[in-house]
Design an enzyme around this catalytic site. Sequence first.
Site, mmCIF file in Angstrom:
data_model
loop_
_atom_site.group_PDB
_atom_site.id
_atom_site.type_symbol
_atom_site.label_atom_id
_atom_site.label_comp_id
_atom_site.label_asym_id
_atom_site.label_seq_id
_atom_site.Cartn_x
_atom_site.Cartn_y
_atom_site.Cartn_z
ATOM 1 N N LYS A 59 -6.760 24.118 -11.607
ATOM 2 C CA LYS A 59 -5.422 24.610 -11.264
ATOM 3 C C LYS A 59 -4.556 23.402 -10.965
ATOM 4 C CE LYS A 59 -4.753 28.768 -9.933
ATOM 5 N NZ LYS A 59 -4.802 30.032 -9.173
ATOM 6 N N GLN A 61 -1.039 35.262 -19.290
ATOM 7 C CA GLN A 61 -1.201 36.162 -18.147
ATOM 8 C C GLN A 61 -0.114 37.229 -18.164
ATOM 9 O OE1 GLN A 61 -0.992 33.905 -14.516
ATOM 10 N NE2 GLN A 61 0.703 32.641 -15.215
ATOM 11 N N ASP A 117 -8.626 38.223 -13.861
ATOM 12 C CA ASP A 117 -8.686 37.573 -12.559
ATOM 13 C C ASP A 117 -8.628 38.667 -11.502
ATOM 14 O OD1 ASP A 117 -8.484 36.011 -10.318
ATOM 15 O OD2 ASP A 117 -6.891 34.728 -11.082
ATOM 16 N N HIS A 175 -5.453 38.265 -18.194
ATOM 17 C CA HIS A 175 -5.402 37.921 -16.775
ATOM 18 C C HIS A 175 -5.369 39.198 -15.940
ATOM 19 C CE1 HIS A 175 -3.773 36.673 -12.842
ATOM 20 N NE2 HIS A 175 -4.361 35.514 -13.071
ATOM 21 N N ASP A 212 -12.121 29.667 -9.202
ATOM 22 C CA ASP A 212 -10.714 29.381 -8.935
ATOM 23 C C ASP A 212 -10.549 28.992 -7.470
ATOM 24 O OD1 ASP A 212 -7.985 29.250 -8.700
ATOM 25 O OD2 ASP A 212 -7.572 31.294 -9.309
ATOM 26 N N GLU A 266 -12.713 36.107 -13.352
ATOM 27 C CA GLU A 266 -12.347 35.009 -12.453
ATOM 28 C C GLU A 266 -12.372 35.464 -11.002
ATOM 29 O OE1 GLU A 266 -8.613 31.842 -12.033
ATOM 30 O OE2 GLU A 266 -8.931 32.959 -13.893
ATOM 31 N N GLN A 286 -11.464 26.867 -13.533
ATOM 32 C CA GLN A 286 -10.017 26.742 -13.701
ATOM 33 C C GLN A 286 -9.555 25.509 -12.932
ATOM 34 O OE1 GLN A 286 -5.521 28.330 -13.158
ATOM 35 N NE2 GLN A 286 -7.096 29.720 -12.446
#
Length: 412
Positions: free
Chosen positions: A324, A166, A231, A188, A300, A266, A322
Amino acid sequence: MKIRDLVTVPVRTGFFRDDQAAIRDGAAHDGFLYTGAPRTPGFASIREPGLAVSVMMLLDDGRIALGDCAEVQYAGVGGRGAVMSPDAVAGEIDRLRGMLAGEDIADFRPLAERIDALDLTTPVRYGISQALLDATAQAQSRTMAEVVRDEYDTGIDVAPVPLYAQSGDERYTNVDKMIVKGVNVLPHGLINAIDDKLGRDGGLLLDYVGWVSSRAQQLGGPAYRPIIHVDVYGTLGMIFDGDLDRIADYLGRLQERAAPFALRVEHPVDLGSRDAQIDAGVRLRGILRARGIAVEIVADEWCNTLDDIRAFVDAGAADMIQVKTPDLGGVGNTIEALLVARRGSVGAFCGGTCNETDVAARVTTNIAMAVGADQVLAKPGMGVDEGLMVVGNEMARVAALIAARDRVAAAR
């Protein structure tokens, strides 16, 4: 081997925690910081230094197992629990001492499941379970990846998995670093604000994705075929008023800019609840398929717990989940969640946050390898190099150790 005691200490993470609600509503930059008042309960300012609590599990043979209690960068939003208090975390762990003292750590899963069933906050379950996995691996004189592979019967030959890096706000310089270092999935992009990152008509992101594609071709050469993964933190829904047809049209244009590389997006839209998010994911994916747009949607926010992930996978609400890791509590849930995704033919992304520590990153990297994740986040931090070093080197070491052990076994 048994647990003798627990020692905790406050430590730094690899980045900061940020008030996503304030940033998405247009908080202005002041150098590295932001101006204005925070909007999410628990924040004293919009950007705050990241903090964790390190758990040192003292074993009866003198060895020490490690785990770190941490939270995500954007704490307290998207269906997550409250912002972490290090003092409260240390207090919770102190109350666990009596329960864990004398417990045998020959196997990880049974004790980890007991801990995860207790009424503990998510960061505590995350850090304690990391230390338990480390302790079991030490007791067995094996890697954490091998412990996970065998106790969860993953059926995987443990090997490195694709690395996803990212960029943070340095979305140009850091892309050059990623390309030169051969990152598999990038960048990202941190597209968390409309006016200076996405554009009111999406034009800024179109230009950026086109630049990433051109730069990868220029610097990477013909053999370099990364996946472009951005994202957008629900901001597409904001500029297109939640209209999924318009969002799909835009994603088609974004795919053209990403060519010749595959594109993942995302969290394109945020509907404010799990059920609404699942419904939107199902409908958006249907529109994209009907129009022949091959963009993959990554879930996400609102897909935080193991139950959430099962619901998204069962509904077909995303092409990739994802996982997380700090949001799942005990790392046993991370393992199960990645397996749920993989066995449901959904992409399994072993993610996490820049706001973790090197200890947490190494543990979850072992898990990613053990379950055959489709990609793993290079973490912690936003500088690219540090996360690639921590996660990439851990994968290299684990793979080399297992290969050496297999060679010895074969020679006997």
